[in-house]
Design a protein around this motif. Structure first.
Motif, PDB file in Angstrom:
ATOM      1  N   LEU A   1      33.525  40.025  41.913  1.00  0.00           N
ATOM      2  CA  LEU A   1      34.146  41.018  42.799  1.00  0.00           C
ATOM      3  C   LEU A   1      33.329  42.318  42.792  1.00  0.00           C
ATOM      4  O   LEU A   1      33.069  42.917  43.845  1.00  0.00           O
TER       5      LEU A   1
ATOM      6  N   VAL B   1      33.847  36.625  46.707  1.00  0.00           N
ATOM      7  CA  VAL B   1      34.953  35.929  46.048  1.00  0.00           C
ATOM      8  C   VAL B   1      35.531  34.866  46.997  1.00  0.00           C
ATOM      9  O   VAL B   1      35.711  33.704  46.626  1.00  0.00           O
TER      10      VAL B   1
ATOM     11  N   LEU C   1      43.215  38.845  47.720  1.00  0.00           N
ATOM     12  CA  LEU C   1      42.134  38.179  46.980  1.00  0.00           C
ATOM     13  C   LEU C   1      42.399  36.713  46.647  1.00  0.00           C
ATOM     14  O   LEU C   1      41.462  35.925  46.537  1.00  0.00           O
TER      15      LEU C   1
ATOM     16  N   SER D   1      34.704  41.393  47.892  1.00  0.00           N
ATOM     17  CA  SER D   1      35.738  40.382  48.126  1.00  0.00           C
ATOM     18  C   SER D   1      35.197  39.253  49.007  1.00  0.00           C
ATOM     19  O   SER D   1      35.680  38.126  48.949  1.00  0.00           O
TER      20      SER D   1
END
Ligand code: BMP
Length: 230
Positions: free
Chosen positions: A40, A48, A81, A45
């Motif tokens: 991260l 991720v 997330l 993001s």
């Protein structure tokens, strides 16, 4: 049955692409991936989410933010997330009311399973966290997470968790770079998965490194790798 989850922790920004490449390998040849704060911090993001997307063909995708906050704030963190992941990790020590209860509800609404840290692989955990292990197990028994984390560096702790929670998935980090031998967690402790980071991601040949860890586990306790043992 595949039992090795690869922790994708980039050390510098330039590692992000390389580790995303290893994500595919980890989900094809291994049991899946674990992605956390280093990814991260260095890849944002987008990286991720990309890791989760690269594994959408199969393999467990675990988001490891090791959450330890009030329920409201953890909910905000996972709402964006955790999409695309199969499971997300939080600390057990924060307790159920006002924290894990709310997180579990938020994750369930997104189709993401909860994993709780009961004990960690480093020495400080043996000194500070493990004396509270029974309390933490009782939190987990109440919250009923899909999985828990217990250390490959101390298989005896895994065995205690296994006997208290016979049906809960146990994931164990600490293999290789931190001194755990491949197979200690699964064969001696009764874990379901071993989490391996640097041994695979820093290897000049990640494919062989991953196969070698999996091969060592299979050699030590082939019976644990049968589908019926899960
Ligand atoms: P490595 O195999 O390179 O030591 O990586 C271990 C991975 O497992 C890291 O992603 C770390 O965050 C995680 N981990 C750990 O090492 N110990 C714990 O107790 C819990 C973890 O999630």
């Amino acid at each position: 049955v595949k039992r090795v989850i690869v922790a994708l922790d980039p050390a510098v920004e330039g590692d992000v692409e390389k580790l995303l490449g290893i994500a595919r390998l980890a989900c094809r040849e291994g049991a899946g991936i674990k992605v956390g704060l280093p990814m991260l911090a260095l890849g944002g993001s987008e990286a991720v989410s990309e890791a989760a997307r690269l594994c959408s063909g199969g393999g467990l995708r675990v988001l490891d933010l090791k959450l330890a906050d009030i329920g409201y704030v953890m909910r905000l963190a996972v709402e964006s997330l955790a999409r695309g992941f199969d499971a997300a990790i939080a600390h057990a020590f924060i307790g159920s009311e006002g924290a894990l209860e709310e997180l579990k509800g938020a994750l369930e609404g997104m189709g993401v399973r909860l994993v709780l840290v009961l004990s960690m692989s480093h020495q400080g955990s043996a000194e500070v966290i493990d004396p509270c292990l029974d309390r933490l197990i009782s939190v987990a028994t109440r919250v009923r997470p899909w999985g828990v984390v217990a250390p490959a560096t101390r298989p005896g702790v895994i065995a205690r968790v296994r006997s208290a929670m016979p049906r809960t998935v146990i994931m164990s980090p600490g293999v290789g770079a931190q001194g755990g031998r491949p197979g200690d967690a699964i064969c001696l402790g009764g874990a379901d998965y071993e989490i391996v980071g640097r041994v695979v991601t820093r290897s000049p040949d990640p494919v062989s490194a991953l196969r070698s860890v999996a091969g060592s586990i299979a050699e030590r306790c082939p019976e644990r790798l049968l589908p019926a043992s899960t």
